[in-house]
Design an enzyme around this catalytic site. Structure first.
Site, PDB file in Angstrom:
ATOM      1  N   ALA A   1       0.860  -1.185   0.000  1.00 15.26           N
ATOM      2  CA  ALA A   1       0.000   0.000   0.000  1.00 15.26           C
ATOM      3  C   ALA A   1       0.892   1.230   0.000  1.00 15.26           C
ATOM      4  CB  ALA A   1      -0.897  -0.018   1.231  1.00 15.26           C
TER       5      ALA A   1
ATOM      6  N   GLY B   1       0.649  -5.068   1.077  1.00 12.77           N
ATOM      7  CA  GLY B   1      -0.583  -5.142   0.297  1.00 12.77           C
ATOM      8  C   GLY B   1      -0.357  -5.797  -1.063  1.00 12.77           C
TER       9      GLY B   1
ATOM     10  N   GLU C   1       5.019  -4.994   6.985  1.00 16.52           N
ATOM     11  CA  GLU C   1       4.324  -3.915   7.700  1.00 16.52           C
ATOM     12  C   GLU C   1       4.882  -3.708   9.099  1.00 16.52           C
ATOM     13  OE1 GLU C   1       2.875  -6.385   6.001  1.00 16.52           O
ATOM     14  OE2 GLU C   1       1.129  -5.664   4.887  1.00 16.52           O
TER      15      GLU C   1
ATOM     16  N   GLU D   1      -0.554  -9.386  -0.359  1.00 18.34           N
ATOM     17  CA  GLU D   1      -1.964  -9.677  -0.070  1.00 18.34           C
ATOM     18  C   GLU D   1      -2.799  -9.679  -1.350  1.00 18.34           C
ATOM     19  OE1 GLU D   1      -2.038  -6.533   2.860  1.00 18.34           O
ATOM     20  OE2 GLU D   1      -2.610  -7.953   4.436  1.00 18.34           O
TER      21      GLU D   1
HETATM   22  N1  DAK Z   1       4.585   3.239  -0.678  1.00 21.51           N
HETATM   23  C1  DAK Z   1       4.949   4.402  -1.240  1.00 21.51           C
HETATM   24  N2  DAK Z   1       6.071   4.550  -1.971  1.00 21.51           N
HETATM   25  C2  DAK Z   1       6.858   3.475  -2.115  1.00 21.51           C
HETATM   26  C3  DAK Z   1       6.537   2.211  -1.543  1.00 21.51           C
HETATM   27  C4  DAK Z   1       5.318   2.121  -0.793  1.00 21.51           C
HETATM   28  N3  DAK Z   1       4.904   0.974  -0.258  1.00 21.51           N
HETATM   29  N4  DAK Z   1       7.511   1.346  -1.858  1.00 21.51           N
HETATM   30  C5  DAK Z   1       8.407   2.019  -2.610  1.00 21.51           C
HETATM   31  N5  DAK Z   1       8.002   3.294  -2.773  1.00 21.51           N
HETATM   32  C6  DAK Z   1       8.675   4.365  -3.498  1.00 21.51           C
HETATM   33  C7  DAK Z   1       9.900   4.844  -2.744  1.00 21.51           C
HETATM   34  O1  DAK Z   1       9.532   5.798  -1.766  1.00 21.51           O
HETATM   35  C8  DAK Z   1      10.718   5.457  -3.862  1.00 21.51           C
HETATM   36  O2  DAK Z   1      10.169   6.720  -4.183  1.00 21.51           O
HETATM   37  P1  DAK Z   1      11.130   8.014  -4.376  1.00 21.51           P
HETATM   38  O3  DAK Z   1      11.932   8.106  -3.122  1.00 21.51           O
HETATM   39  O4  DAK Z   1      11.973   7.664  -5.586  1.00 21.51           O
HETATM   40  O5  DAK Z   1      10.185   9.137  -4.615  1.00 21.51           O
HETATM   41  C9  DAK Z   1      10.424   4.523  -5.036  1.00 21.51           C
HETATM   42  O6  DAK Z   1       9.202   3.865  -4.725  1.00 21.51           O
HETATM   43  C10 DAK Z   1      11.509   3.469  -5.226  1.00 21.51           C
HETATM   44  O7  DAK Z   1      11.691   2.789  -3.972  1.00 21.51           O
HETATM   45  P2  DAK Z   1      13.121   2.581  -3.296  1.00 21.51           P
HETATM   46  O8  DAK Z   1      14.055   3.687  -3.673  1.00 21.51           O
HETATM   47  O9  DAK Z   1      12.887   2.347  -1.855  1.00 21.51           O
HETATM   48  O10 DAK Z   1      13.588   1.251  -4.029  1.00 21.51           O
HETATM   49  P3  DAK Z   1      14.593   0.135  -3.479  1.00 21.51           P
HETATM   50  O11 DAK Z   1      14.823  -0.755  -4.635  1.00 21.51           O
HETATM   51  O12 DAK Z   1      15.763   0.748  -2.796  1.00 21.51           O
HETATM   52  O13 DAK Z   1      13.773  -0.660  -2.354  1.00 21.51           O
HETATM   53  C11 DAK Z   1      11.816  -1.797  -1.486  1.00 21.51           C
HETATM   54  C12 DAK Z   1      12.663  -1.428  -2.731  1.00 21.51           C
HETATM   55  C13 DAK Z   1      10.553  -2.465  -1.996  1.00 21.51           C
HETATM   56  C14 DAK Z   1      12.605  -2.793  -0.627  1.00 21.51           C
HETATM   57  C15 DAK Z   1      11.506  -0.532  -0.667  1.00 21.51           C
HETATM   58  O14 DAK Z   1      10.949   0.454  -1.557  1.00 21.51           O
HETATM   59  C16 DAK Z   1      10.520  -0.776   0.429  1.00 21.51           C
HETATM   60  O15 DAK Z   1      10.853  -1.292   1.471  1.00 21.51           O
HETATM   61  N6  DAK Z   1       9.254  -0.360   0.204  1.00 21.51           N
HETATM   62  C17 DAK Z   1       8.215  -0.439   1.215  1.00 21.51           C
HETATM   63  C18 DAK Z   1       7.761  -1.878   1.395  1.00 21.51           C
HETATM   64  C19 DAK Z   1       6.704  -1.967   2.467  1.00 21.51           C
HETATM   65  O16 DAK Z   1       6.906  -1.656   3.633  1.00 21.51           O
HETATM   66  N7  DAK Z   1       5.500  -2.391   2.072  1.00 21.51           N
HETATM   67  C20 DAK Z   1       4.358  -2.549   2.974  1.00 21.51           C
HETATM   68  C21 DAK Z   1       3.590  -1.261   3.019  1.00 21.51           C
HETATM   69  S1  DAK Z   1       2.212  -1.306   4.162  1.00 21.51           S
HETATM   70  C22 DAK Z   1      -5.421  -2.255   3.912  1.00 21.51           C
HETATM   71  C23 DAK Z   1      -4.970  -2.711   2.703  1.00 21.51           C
HETATM   72  C24 DAK Z   1      -3.622  -2.897   2.486  1.00 21.51           C
HETATM   73  C25 DAK Z   1      -2.721  -2.582   3.486  1.00 21.51           C
HETATM   74  C26 DAK Z   1      -3.173  -2.127   4.673  1.00 21.51           C
HETATM   75  C27 DAK Z   1      -4.525  -1.958   4.898  1.00 21.51           C
HETATM   76  N8  DAK Z   1      -6.833  -2.047   4.139  1.00 21.51           N
HETATM   77  C28 DAK Z   1      -7.770  -2.473   3.126  1.00 21.51           C
HETATM   78  C29 DAK Z   1      -7.278  -1.489   5.329  1.00 21.51           C
HETATM   79  C30 DAK Z   1      -1.306  -2.743   3.183  1.00 21.51           C
HETATM   80  C31 DAK Z   1      -0.319  -2.129   3.864  1.00 21.51           C
HETATM   81  C32 DAK Z   1       1.033  -2.137   3.321  1.00 21.51           C
HETATM   82  O17 DAK Z   1       1.278  -2.706   2.267  1.00 21.51           O
END
Ligand code: DAK
Length: 257
Positions: free
Chosen positions: A65, A108, A131, A111
């Site tokens: 997400a 997400g 998360e 998921e």
């Molecule tokens: N959200 C927003 N931006 C993201 C992102 C994300 N999840 N993942 C990556 N980006 C963005 C980065 O901020 C970066 O943007 P700029 O800085 O260039 O503007 C760009 O994408 C490239 O990312 P990185 O520079 O970080 O790329 P790397 O190759 O170094 O790293 C990575 C890749 C995937 C390991 C890293 O980006 C990362 O850790 N990303 C976050 C992964 C994460 O934590 N995902 C879980 C998010 S929480 C719900 C439904 C769904 C959910 C909850 C509730 N309901 C229906 C209630 C779900 C929640 C989640 O998924």
């Protein structure tokens, strides 16, 4: 559509939805999710479509997400936004959805793949529920679907540490159907989609419903449910056609009736 590309007839009876926010690693913002919801609704009603493929392309499936969009939200904002309408739509889509996953499928994104019916992954695929590392936990079925797919031990470890697993680990754990070379991701997914698309759409719908019911029922309840759907296939022209084709030693021509 701003954040997804849709081809309702990638080929006969097979539709493609491609996530299209590459700079943000296909992070699932609210509009993107609404676009998926509205598209799936239409494809489910379209008699020309029998199978849907959902992909992020060869580089990344979805990094979760959109963290930036939800960072400042309150619990009540999250409640009022009602993001679940998309997840509910995916779940209630009666046609099979195959996720074609390459690169990250996180949070997400994982998921989303798990909400689909089958997952074909490329060798670069990485799955995880990270998360916990941003102070929250899975909210779109991660703790439930992952646990059902891979068992408690691995689900606990993924959810509590946020670590990623490789495509091979995901295959070994039963999360995905198979691993294919990255450049063949769509071709191999299409092969599976074609196998399904040539079956009776009536039987496919009823069979998918019965398999999904296995997660919500006791064995006895599930067996009763299955039996009713089995009987129902005998009300279809497709069942008559399928069995006649077998007897006449020819390929069946299923019409979905
Ligand atoms: N959200 C927003 N931006 C993201 C992102 C994300 N999840 N993942 C990556 N980006 C963005 C980065 O901020 C970066 O943007 P700029 O800085 O260039 O503007 C760009 O994408 C490239 O990312 P990185 O520079 O970080 O790329 P790397 O190759 O170094 O790293 C990575 C890749 C995937 C390991 C890293 O980006 C990362 O850790 N990303 C976050 C992964 C994460 O934590 N995902 C879980 C998010 S929480 C719900 C439904 C769904 C959910 C909850 C509730 N309901 C229906 C209630 C779900 C929640 C989640 O998924």
């Amino acid at each position: 559509m701003e954040f997804i590309k849709v081809n309702p007839q990638l080929e006969k009876h097979i539709a493609l939805i491609e996530l299209n926010r590459p700079k943000e690693l296909n992070a699932l913002n609210r509009q993107l999710m609404l676009e998926i919801r509205d598209t799936l609704r239409k494809l489910d009603e379209d008699d020309n479509v029998r199978v849907v493929i959902l992909t992020g392309g060869q580089k990344v499936f979805a990094a979760g997400a959109d963290i930036k969009q939800m960072a400042d939200a309150t619990a009540i904002d999250m409640l009022n936004i009602d993001q679940f309408s998309t997840w509910d739509q995916i779940k209630k889509t009666r046609k099979p959805i195959i996720a074609a996953v390459s690169g990250f499928a996180l949070g997400g994104g994982c998921e989303l793949a798990m909400t689909c019916d089958m997952i074909i992954a490329s060798e670069t695929a990485r799955f995880g529920q990270p998360e916990i590392k941003i102070g929250t936990m899975p909210g779109a079925g991660g703790t439930q679907r992952l646990t059902r797919a891979v068992g408690k031990a691995m689900a606990m470890e993924l959810v509590l540490t946020g670590k990623f697993i490789s495509a091979q680990e995901a295959l070994d754990a039963g999360l995905i159907n198979r691993i294919v070379p990255v450049e063949l991701l769509l071709d191999e997914t299409l092969k599976l989609a074609r196998e399904i698309a040539k079956q009776s759409p009536v039987a496919i719908k009823l069979a998918k419903e019965a398999v999904n019911n296995a997660f919500n029922s006791t064995l006895d309840e599930g067996l009763v449910f299955e039996r009713k759907n089995f009987y129902l296939t005998f009300a279809s022209q497709d069942q008559k056609e399928g069995m006649a084709a077998f007897v006449e030693k020819r390929n069946p021509d299923f019409k979905g009736k």
